[in-house]
Structures are given as C-alpha cells and as structure tokens.
Write a protein that holds these residues in place. Structure first.
Motif, PDB file in Angstrom:
ATOM      1  N   GLY A   1       0.824  -1.207   0.000  1.00  0.00           N
ATOM      2  CA  GLY A   1       0.000   0.000   0.000  1.00  0.00           C
ATOM      3  C   GLY A   1       0.855   1.253   0.000  1.00  0.00           C
ATOM      4  N   ILE A   2       1.928   1.213   0.781  1.00  0.00           N
ATOM      5  CA  ILE A   2       2.827   2.377   0.837  1.00  0.00           C
ATOM      6  C   ILE A   2       3.444   2.631  -0.535  1.00  0.00           C
ATOM      7  CG2 ILE A   2       5.015   3.208   1.801  1.00  0.00           C
ATOM      8  CD1 ILE A   2       4.219   1.682   4.402  1.00  0.00           C
ATOM      9  N   MET A   3       3.878   1.554  -1.191  1.00  0.00           N
ATOM     10  CA  MET A   3       4.514   1.735  -2.504  1.00  0.00           C
ATOM     11  C   MET A   3       3.519   2.242  -3.539  1.00  0.00           C
ATOM     12  SD  MET A   3       7.388  -1.203  -2.938  1.00  0.00           S
ATOM     13  CE  MET A   3       6.478  -2.600  -2.345  1.00  0.00           C
ATOM     14  N   THR A   4       2.282   1.740  -3.480  1.00  0.00           N
ATOM     15  CA  THR A   4       1.262   2.233  -4.403  1.00  0.00           C
ATOM     16  C   THR A   4       1.045   3.725  -4.180  1.00  0.00           C
ATOM     17  OG1 THR A   4       0.172   0.090  -4.417  1.00  0.00           O
ATOM     18  CG2 THR A   4      -1.123   1.954  -5.159  1.00  0.00           C
ATOM     19  N   GLY A   5       0.999   4.122  -2.905  1.00  0.00           N
ATOM     20  CA  GLY A   5       0.812   5.529  -2.583  1.00  0.00           C
ATOM     21  C   GLY A   5       1.945   6.382  -3.137  1.00  0.00           C
ATOM     22  N   LEU A   6       3.178   5.905  -2.979  1.00  0.00           N
ATOM     23  CA  LEU A   6       4.333   6.652  -3.490  1.00  0.00           C
ATOM     24  C   LEU A   6       4.247   6.780  -5.010  1.00  0.00           C
ATOM     25  CD1 LEU A   6       7.251   5.182  -1.322  1.00  0.00           C
ATOM     26  CD2 LEU A   6       6.264   7.473  -1.201  1.00  0.00           C
ATOM     27  N   SER A   7       3.861   5.675  -5.688  1.00  0.00           N
ATOM     28  CA  SER A   7       3.767   5.716  -7.150  1.00  0.00           C
ATOM     29  C   SER A   7       2.733   6.746  -7.594  1.00  0.00           C
ATOM     30  CB  SER A   7       3.347   4.366  -7.724  1.00  0.00           C
ATOM     31  OG  SER A   7       3.978   3.312  -7.073  1.00  0.00           O
ATOM     32  N   LEU A   8       1.622   6.788  -6.858  1.00  0.00           N
ATOM     33  CA  LEU A   8       0.564   7.718  -7.233  1.00  0.00           C
ATOM     34  C   LEU A   8       0.990   9.168  -6.993  1.00  0.00           C
ATOM     35  CD1 LEU A   8      -2.510   5.786  -5.810  1.00  0.00           C
ATOM     36  CD2 LEU A   8      -2.095   6.333  -8.222  1.00  0.00           C
ATOM     37  N   LEU A   9       1.745   9.383  -5.896  1.00  0.00           N
ATOM     38  CA  LEU A   9       2.180  10.732  -5.557  1.00  0.00           C
ATOM     39  C   LEU A   9       3.172  11.286  -6.581  1.00  0.00           C
ATOM     40  CD1 LEU A   9       2.661  10.694  -1.679  1.00  0.00           C
ATOM     41  CD2 LEU A   9       1.082  12.114  -3.018  1.00  0.00           C
ATOM     42  N   MET A  10       3.978  10.393  -7.140  1.00  0.00           N
ATOM     43  CA  MET A  10       5.073  10.839  -8.001  1.00  0.00           C
ATOM     44  C   MET A  10       4.630  11.774  -9.102  1.00  0.00           C
ATOM     45  SD  MET A  10       7.780   7.931  -8.912  1.00  0.00           S
ATOM     46  CE  MET A  10       8.143   6.847  -7.595  1.00  0.00           C
ATOM     47  N   GLU A  11       3.606  11.377  -9.863  1.00  0.00           N
ATOM     48  CA  GLU A  11       3.127  12.222 -10.960  1.00  0.00           C
ATOM     49  C   GLU A  11       1.631  12.434 -10.821  1.00  0.00           C
ATOM     50  OE1 GLU A  11       4.905  13.767 -13.240  1.00  0.00           O
ATOM     51  OE2 GLU A  11       6.821  12.896 -12.590  1.00  0.00           O
ATOM     52  N   ALA A  12       1.185  12.576  -9.577  1.00  0.00           N
ATOM     53  CA  ALA A  12      -0.237  12.803  -9.317  1.00  0.00           C
ATOM     54  C   ALA A  12      -1.109  11.764  -9.999  1.00  0.00           C
ATOM     55  CB  ALA A  12      -0.653  14.211  -9.743  1.00  0.00           C
ATOM     56  N   GLY A  13      -0.659  10.504  -9.958  1.00  0.00           N
ATOM     57  CA  GLY A  13      -1.485   9.424 -10.490  1.00  0.00           C
ATOM     58  C   GLY A  13      -1.314   9.184 -11.971  1.00  0.00           C
ATOM     59  N   GLN A  14      -0.555  10.052 -12.640  1.00  0.00           N
ATOM     60  CA  GLN A  14      -0.359   9.885 -14.080  1.00  0.00           C
ATOM     61  C   GLN A  14       0.787   8.919 -14.351  1.00  0.00           C
ATOM     62  OE1 GLN A  14      -2.482  11.524 -16.298  1.00  0.00           O
ATOM     63  NE2 GLN A  14      -3.463  11.860 -14.309  1.00  0.00           N
ATOM     64  N   SER A  15       0.793   8.358 -15.555  1.00  0.00           N
ATOM     65  CA  SER A  15       1.901   7.506 -15.935  1.00  0.00           C
ATOM     66  C   SER A  15       3.015   8.350 -16.550  1.00  0.00           C
ATOM     67  CB  SER A  15       1.446   6.444 -16.917  1.00  0.00           C
ATOM     68  OG  SER A  15       0.907   7.060 -18.054  1.00  0.00           O
ATOM     69  N   VAL A  16       4.218   7.782 -16.617  1.00  0.00           N
ATOM     70  CA  VAL A  16       5.373   8.490 -17.156  1.00  0.00           C
ATOM     71  C   VAL A  16       5.848   7.757 -18.406  1.00  0.00           C
ATOM     72  CG1 VAL A  16       7.698   9.304 -16.695  1.00  0.00           C
ATOM     73  CG2 VAL A  16       6.066   9.080 -14.827  1.00  0.00           C
ATOM     74  N   SER A  17       5.867   8.453 -19.506  1.00  0.00           N
ATOM     75  CA  SER A  17       6.280   7.806 -20.747  1.00  0.00           C
ATOM     76  C   SER A  17       7.802   7.787 -20.851  1.00  0.00           C
ATOM     77  CB  SER A  17       5.669   8.558 -21.928  1.00  0.00           C
ATOM     78  OG  SER A  17       6.247   8.104 -23.106  1.00  0.00           O
ATOM     79  N   LEU A  18       8.340   6.678 -21.357  1.00  0.00           N
ATOM     80  CA  LEU A  18       9.780   6.634 -21.632  1.00  0.00           C
ATOM     81  C   LEU A  18       9.991   7.437 -22.906  1.00  0.00           C
ATOM     82  CD1 LEU A  18      10.538   2.840 -21.171  1.00  0.00           C
ATOM     83  CD2 LEU A  18      10.880   4.662 -19.515  1.00  0.00           C
ATOM     84  N   GLN A  19      10.814   8.460 -22.865  1.00  0.00           N
ATOM     85  CA  GLN A  19      11.054   9.259 -24.068  1.00  0.00           C
ATOM     86  C   GLN A  19      11.906   8.455 -25.035  1.00  0.00           C
ATOM     87  OE1 GLN A  19       9.327  12.001 -24.360  1.00  0.00           O
ATOM     88  NE2 GLN A  19       8.570  11.677 -22.276  1.00  0.00           N
ATOM     89  N   GLN A  20      12.175   9.073 -26.181  1.00  0.00           N
ATOM     90  CA  GLN A  20      12.948   8.401 -27.225  1.00  0.00           C
ATOM     91  C   GLN A  20      14.241   7.800 -26.664  1.00  0.00           C
ATOM     92  OE1 GLN A  20      11.545   8.031 -30.151  1.00  0.00           O
ATOM     93  NE2 GLN A  20      13.210   6.625 -30.631  1.00  0.00           N
ATOM     94  N   ALA A  21      14.954   8.606 -25.851  1.00  0.00           N
ATOM     95  CA  ALA A  21      16.232   8.158 -25.295  1.00  0.00           C
ATOM     96  C   ALA A  21      16.008   6.969 -24.374  1.00  0.00           C
ATOM     97  CB  ALA A  21      16.898   9.294 -24.515  1.00  0.00           C
ATOM     98  N   GLY A  22      14.947   7.048 -23.585  1.00  0.00           N
ATOM     99  CA  GLY A  22      14.638   5.983 -22.637  1.00  0.00           C
ATOM    100  C   GLY A  22      14.368   4.686 -23.370  1.00  0.00           C
ATOM    101  N   ARG A  23      13.599   4.788 -24.451  1.00  0.00           N
ATOM    102  CA  ARG A  23      13.306   3.576 -25.219  1.00  0.00           C
ATOM    103  C   ARG A  23      14.592   2.956 -25.739  1.00  0.00           C
ATOM    104  NH1 ARG A  23       7.658   3.726 -26.390  1.00  0.00           N
ATOM    105  NH2 ARG A  23       6.966   5.817 -25.909  1.00  0.00           N
ATOM    106  N   TYR A  24      15.508   3.820 -26.161  1.00  0.00           N
ATOM    107  CA  TYR A  24      16.781   3.320 -26.684  1.00  0.00           C
ATOM    108  C   TYR A  24      17.539   2.562 -25.580  1.00  0.00           C
ATOM    109  CZ  TYR A  24      21.458   3.150 -28.575  1.00  0.00           C
ATOM    110  OH  TYR A  24      22.675   2.705 -29.002  1.00  0.00           O
TER     111      TYR A  24
END
Lengths: 325, 501
Positions: A134-157
């Motif tokens: 539960g704590i980890m889920t809460g931290l994940s949600l707090l990180m970007e206000a519940g939004q997901s984070v896309s891997l940019q072009q560099a990240g995909r590489y």
C-alpha cells in the motif's frame, strides 16, 4: 507389517507419487488441447508471445517462490513492480543506465523492509506486505499525481536490451528470464540461503534448534522477492514504453497462481524454482490461450481464482496440517 | 463395567500396544503406571475415542462398543481429565463446564446465562470448589482448574445412562502436596458415583489412592496387583523390568572426567521467576545429570544453556569465555549442541533428507568456495551412517520414514559434524524402544570417552543415575542437592527423591 502391501496400493499413496508430476502433465495437456482447437497457437510466433508474457510474470514468481517456500507470502509484488516502473521511468532521463540497478536496489530495500516488519515486529507476512504494498502504491501515485510516465525516445533506446531480439529473433526477455531461472536454481541448490530456506520452510523449530538464524534468512527472502518484483516492473515498463502506478495491477493473482500451480506448497516447505517455471508457463498459456480462444479479458481473473483454489487443493498434503487457518 | 480386551495398536514400526486387557469395576480407583513410552497415552487416546485400536474389543457393561470419536466415548460414560488441561482460558468456568451442551440452556436461540451459571454452581459444589462460575478460567490457580476439569467430567453423569469412568492423566504432576490431598479426598468421596483410572509417575501416590494397580511396559500389561499387597519398590521393578541389570547403562565404560578448566561453568545463573542461583561446573568427559520434577526449573535451565531463554543474571562461562547466549545460533557458535525433547518438532526437519539434516548446524563442512558440494555432503553422511549404524536405505532418505532411534542418531551425528564439544541432551531416549536406548547409551559413553561434555535430563531417575558422573537435583528453581555418581558407587533413587520433593 501384514498390511504394508495393501497400503502401498491405496489410491491416496499412489496419488502422492504422481502429485509432483501433475503440473508438468497439466502443461502438456494444455498445449495439446489448445493446439488441437487452434493449431495456429503452436506457431513459433505465437509461442514467443506466450514466452514473453511468461518471462515478466516469472520475475515476480521467482522471488515469491522463496517467500512461499519459507511459509510466508508477499502481497506487495504488484505494487512493487508498478512502483519500480515509475522509478525507472523517472530516473532514465537523468541517470541513464544506472537507473536499472538503482531501481532494483530500491526494490531490494523495500522487500527487506517488508521482511523486517514481518520478522522483527512479528506481524504476519500477509499483513506486513499488504501494508508495504500500500505504501509503494501511494508513493507511485504521488510521483506524478497518479499519471503515468512515458519513456522518451532516449529511454526507449536504453531499454533495447530488454525489448530487442538479439538471438534468432527471440525477444530478449526470454533469455533474461532463463538467466533469472538459472540464478534461482543455483541459489536454491548450492547456497546457504537456498538450503536454509528449505529447512526453515519444512521445519522452522528444528531449523532454529540447529542454530540457523531464521530471522536473517526470512528477511533475505523478502528482499529477494522485492528485488525480483522491481526487475519485473522494469521489464514491464520497457515493454510498454512507460511507467505507471497501476502497470502491474492484475499480476498478483497470476503470480501466486504461478508459484502454487507449479506445486510449491502454500504452507511452506515443499517447493522450488523449477516448479515455478512450469507454473508460470501454465498460467501464461491459460492467459494467452484464453485470449486466443476468445475469452473476455475481464473474465480471466475468474479462471485464475478457480485455478488457484484447485491447485492448492491438489498440491497440499492436508493430512499433515491439523488446522487450516 | 468398563473392560478393554486384547487391544493392540501399531504406529508404523512401533508396536504401541500389545494385547492389552484391563477392567475397571464399579466404585473403584484403578492405578495405571509405566515409563514414558509404555503405552499409557495410547491406551488413553483409545478410550477417549480419538485413536482406533487395530485389534481388540472395548466393552461397557458387557456390550462391545466402537468408540468412534470423543463425543461417542463420552456418551459411553468415559470422561477424560487431561494432563495438558483442556479448558479454554478465555471463557468462564460455567461456559467451560457446559461447552457443547449450550443447547440445554438455550431458549429461542438465546443462551440463558443465569440458568447455566446455576447449573455450574451445582457441579462445582460436587467437587467442593468454591468459585464463582462467572470467573474466567484463566484467573484460577492450576489446582482449581483441575477441579473444574473433574467437575466437567462428573457432569457427564447427567447425560449418559452408562456407568461413569473418569480417566485422570497425571493429575498430580502440577499440584502442590496440599492440593493433592484435596484431590484424593474428592476422589474417595466421588467413588460412589464413578470409577477412576489414575495415571501417575509417583508410585507412592498411586498406591495411596488406588484399589488395584496395572503395570505397563513396552506396550503390554506386565502385572496387575491389589494396592494393599504390593510395595513401591516392587512396582518399580515390574515397571523397569530387566532393564535394571548392572551393565544396562554401560557403567563399565564410565571413565573419569578430565581435570583442568571446565568446559562450561555457571555461577549464580538466574532467569527471573524460573530458576535462580544455579552453580555448577561441567568438566570435559563428564556426564552431568539434572534431576527434578516438572516445575523444578530444570527444563528451563536446559533451554537457557542453548540460548532459547537467556539468563537475566549470573554468569555462564563456556571454554573460558563469559557469555550470554541470546539465541541457539550463538550457542552453536560457542560449540554447544542440543538434542531436544521434542525430536519430531525440534530435532529434525522431518521432510528433508538424512544428509541435509546432518550438515544443518555446520554447512561449511559440505561447502567448497561458498558452494554446496553435494557429493561431499553425501560422503560425510554416508560416513556417519556407517559409523553410527544408522538404518536407512541411503543418505537421501527423508527422515520422517526412519525409526525414532535412527532419527536420534542423526541428530547426534549433526552435532558431531558441527564439532560441538558440549552437548545438552534433553530426554535423549524419550520414546525409544529398549534396543535403541542401548545404542544411545553406547554413543553417550563413546562421546564422553572422547572428551565431550554432556548435560543430561531424563524421564527416569535410574537412567540419570546410571549414565551420569555427577547429578544435580533441582527443586523450585534452585539446586537442592549434588551427588557424585562414580561407577560402582551410585547414589540411590531415594536419596535423590528426598531432595526433589
């Protein structure tokens, strides 16, 4: 022993002998069954889809195997994997490849914390891990206000080592899972950790009286489970191209199912990584196979729930357990 | 009125009961004695309905019955007062007395506590116990709980037409002398209502309360005597049988302990509220016995010496170093090994192999470069299997399938593998048959000749006296006597007993 001969022939004991092989039989039957209904299913292309799916699930199940073998359970794996997907997505742009080891390290620490809460504070593992999850889920949600984070072009590489097809066009996640499986097998057969985990799972009081530090090995198992969950989350993020607070939702039940369907006893003691490999394949075939056969994706959890009950029913020798809690 | 005819029961390789016949007549107290493992508990479980005999018949008033379960046994008028009391500590006396009988006090689905408490009060007065039935059982003393158990057993007479037989399993082991007197008074006055089977280790008590005595040994009834025509020492001989001949404890192999620095020394060792001021020195090559009744603190002293129960005061010196053992891990590191009383629970990991169990306390011997070398491990196990004559098909055999004696040898092999030079043997022969006991005695002698130091507790005083160089007697948490027991000049049991109770 006049009646020994009769005992040996009794169906109960016969079943005891067959029991260890039932998961393998089930795997073969499933492959044949779906293969006959839909021959396309057995094409290399489709098999590789199944194996890639199994590969991610296996990371989670591999770590969970040790925890279950020790008689505990780790309900934080899906939260841990989702959290790791967020962490790796956040870190990749700034620290590059270092993001991978850091994420897994964070998973390890999270797992060790669950283990510490469970062992040192003497809280049942399902509550301890439910809480840390539960704590980890809460931290994940707090990180970007519940939004997901896309891997940019560099990240995909930077994730190509996961998403690529290095050997004969086989997705890399499959050899990666094989390496994890071999690592797990080695841990289990040739290290103190593996040996003592088996001893603690099969007889904790005896293990304690032999001088084994039960607390230490239990905490280590939860740490391993946390690290494995984080690694699973990283693979998932790479495959899907983004980190998300609910990326690994719906994976907890399949993970437990993979371990238990393989034949690891939920009560601890009996179990190994090899069984989990088989169990993971069964679960993945059922997952993909159901989609293939046109079963509604929303209905799949029903199948897992049912399969889990059946697997536990079949794998546990209930005569050794006085009270089922 | 209750008769047991030719009952036999087998558990795997162990013949727990062999052609046992016993009868209980109306208004009679029947004593039942025998060493641990003689078969008393199995007989009790059969009469309680929780275990089914392989052969034989049980008759109640001449009618053959098959006691299917404990409910049925109760319906046949057989009540149990267990050693480990069966009361629920978080419920009241009245609730305990009427457990599973709530129907009698229920009206329209609601329990009428007032009526239940009144009925309980009547039951309690019958055993002369003056407590409020609304008291929680956990708040009562041990002696009072025993009386509640007795009242519960007696309450059965209202629910069955069969004559009542009450089986008392070591009811006096946890009672003070005064409470034992009260219990016996009650039993005598209740003889008009019920018959009793009385099991105890204390032979004088058995003679005091019983009309007739049955002696069991190795699963069979070896004697039946009227209580007024037999003495304690005669009973004793029948119970122990031929075991008592001189060579049984390998006294001829009892050497002298080595002089010099003791292997383990306790000075003022105390665990608050359990035992206090324990002093002793354990020399190399010495077998030191600790005798005492339940509650004397000797069981806990054993646990302290292996790190389960760290001392709260006093010093423990192991090989010249002052230590507080905070866990078994630390005890093993200090060179101490432990053979637990509960072999199946703490002795072995039953579902793992012989080889794995042997290296459990010192896996290093089976490792090369931090990797377990399974071939080497099997070789080590094979070596022990041959040296200790362990009867197992191979080193990969799961321990659960082996006999108790062989299992015990595996535990010993583990500590020899760990090179433990101080061994705590907590009832090492419990549940073993005579042959297996002999083999354990041989091993104890061999270890001691080799210079290992051994602390031993045992179910029987003869065993303690026969095996040990020195014997400490404990009572109420303190050492009350020390006896030298050199070969050929062993102290008498009576001398030890005087210090024990």
């Amino acid at each position: 022993m006049a009646n020994a001969g009769i005992d040996r022939m009794s169906p109960g004991l016969l079943f005891d002998r067959v029991r260890p092989y039932t998961p393998v039989l089930l795997l073969i039957l499933l492959l044949l069954g779906i293969g006959i209904a839909q021959p396309d299913f057995l094409r290399p292309k489709d098999l590789s889809v199944i194996l890639s799916d199994a590969a991610v699930l296996f990371e989670l199940a591999a770590g969970m195997t040790f925890v279950i073998m020790l008689g505990g359970i780790d309900l934080s794996v899906q939260a841990g994997a989702s959290f790791a997907s967020m962490v790796v997505a956040e870190l990749l742009p700034s620290v590059g490849y270092l993001a991978f080891p850091i994420t897994i390290l964070i998973g390890l620490v999270a797992g060790l914390s669950s283990g510490f809460v469970h062992v040192r504070l003497r809280i049942p593992s399902f509550i301890a891990t439910l809480a840390t999850g539960g704590i980890m889920t809460g931290l994940s949600l707090l990180m970007e206000a519940g939004q997901s984070v896309s891997l940019q072009q560099a990240g995909r590489y930077q994730c190509v080592w996961i998403t690529g097809n290095l050997i004969l066009g086989i997705p890399n996640v499959i050899p990666i899972a094989c390496v994890v499986a071999l690592g797990g097998l080695f841990l289990q057969r040739y290290t103190r950790f593996g040996r003592f985990s088996a001893a603690i799972g099969a007889g904790e009081p005896a293990a304690r009286a032999a001088g084994i530090s039960v607390a230490r090995y239990k905490i280590m198992a939860f740490g391993l489970s946390g690290a494995c969950a984080a690694f699973g989350g990283v693979l998932l993020a790479a495959k899907l191209g983004s980190g998300s607070p609910d990326l690994a939702n719906q994976l907890l039940l399949p993970t437990i199912a993979a371990v238990v369907v393989g034949g690891t006893a939920i009560t601890g003691g009996i179990g190994n990584i090899g069984l989990t490999v088989v169990g993971t394949l069964i679960v993945s075939i059922v997952r993909i196979g159901m989609t293939f056969l046109g079963v509604d994706i929303f209905a799949q959890q029903i199948v897992f729930g049912t399969a889990l009950v059946f697997a536990v029913f079949v794998t546990i020798d209930r005569s050794k357990i006085a009270i089922i809690k | 009125m209750l008769t047991v005819e030719h009952i036999s029961k087998r558990y795997g390789p162990v013949q727990a009961l062999r052609d046992v016949s016993i009868d209980v007549r109306p208004h009679e107290v029947v004593g039942l004695i025998g060493e641990n493992g003689a078969g008393k508990s199995t007989l009790m479980r059969i009469l309680a309905g929780t275990v089914q005999p392989d052969q034989g018949v049980i008759r109640v008033n001449g009618t053959a019955v098959t006691l299917r379960d404990s409910r049925h046994a109760k319906a046949c008028g057989i009540a149990m007062v267990f050693q480990e009391q069966s009361l629920l500590l978080n419920m009241t006396v009245a609730e305990n007395l009427h457990l599973t009988q709530e129907g009698e006090f229920t009206r329209m689905g609601l329990l009428q506590k007032r009526r239940m408490n009144a009925a309980a009060r009547a039951h309690l007065s019958r055993v002369g116990l003056d407590v409020d039935p609304r008291t929680q059982v956990g708040e009562l003393t041990f002696a009072a709980r025993q009386m509640v158990e007795l009242a519960k057993a007696l309450a059965l007479e209202e629910r069955t037409t069969a004559p009542l037989t009450i089986f008392l399993d070591e009811p006096t082991s946890v009672l003070e002398t005064r409470d034992i007197g009260i219990l016996f008074d009650r039993m005598r006055s209740l003889k008009s209502r019920a018959s009793f089977i009385f099991v105890s280790h204390r032979l004088d008590e058995v003679l005091q309360i019983s009309d007739r005595v049955y002696v069991m040994k190795d699963g069979a009834v070896v004697a039946e005597r009227p209580a007024d025509a037999v003495t304690v020492s005669e009973l004793h001989e029948m119970m122990v049988g031929q075991e008592l001949h001189a060579g049984y404890y390998r006294e001829d192999r009892q050497g002298l302990p080595q002089e010099g620095e003791p292997a383990l020394e306790a000075r003022g060792l105390t665990v608050r509220g359990v035992f206090q001021g324990v002093d002793f020195a354990l020399r190399r090559g010495e077998v030191l016995g600790v005798a005492g009744v339940i509650g004397s603190g000797r069981e806990e002293l054993m646990r302290t010496l292996f790190g389960f129960l760290p001392q709260t005061a006093g010093t423990l010196t192991v090989n010249g170093r002052d230590l507080v053992l905070r866990s078994p891990t630390e005890a093993v590191a200090a060179g101490i090994g432990y053979i637990p009383r509960e072999r199946r629970l703490e002795g072995l990991v039953m579902d793992l192999s012989v080889a794995v169990n042997m290296t459990l306390a010192n896996l290093d011997v089976a490792m090369s470069r931090n990797i377990i070398d399974r071939t080497r491990e099997r070789a080590i196990a094979k070596d022990w299997i041959e040296r200790l004559h362990i009867r197992t098909p191979n080193a990969n055999q799961v321990c659960r399938n082996l006999s108790g004696g062989n299992q015990q040898k595996i535990v010993l092999a583990r500590w020899m593998t760990a090179k433990s030079r101080i061994l705590i043997l907590d009832h090492p022969t419990r549940g073993l048959d005579v042959g297996a006991k002999g083999e354990v005695y041989d091993l104890i002698r061999a270890l001691s000749e080799d210079g290992a130091s051994i602390i031993l507790t045992s179910d029987t005083l003869e065993e303690t006296i026969g095996l040990c160089h020195t014997i400490l007697v404990m009572r109420d948490g303190s050492i009350t006597g020390r006896f030298d027991a050199p070969a050929g000049a062993k102290p008498s049991q009576v001398a030890l007993l005087e210090q024990m109770v």
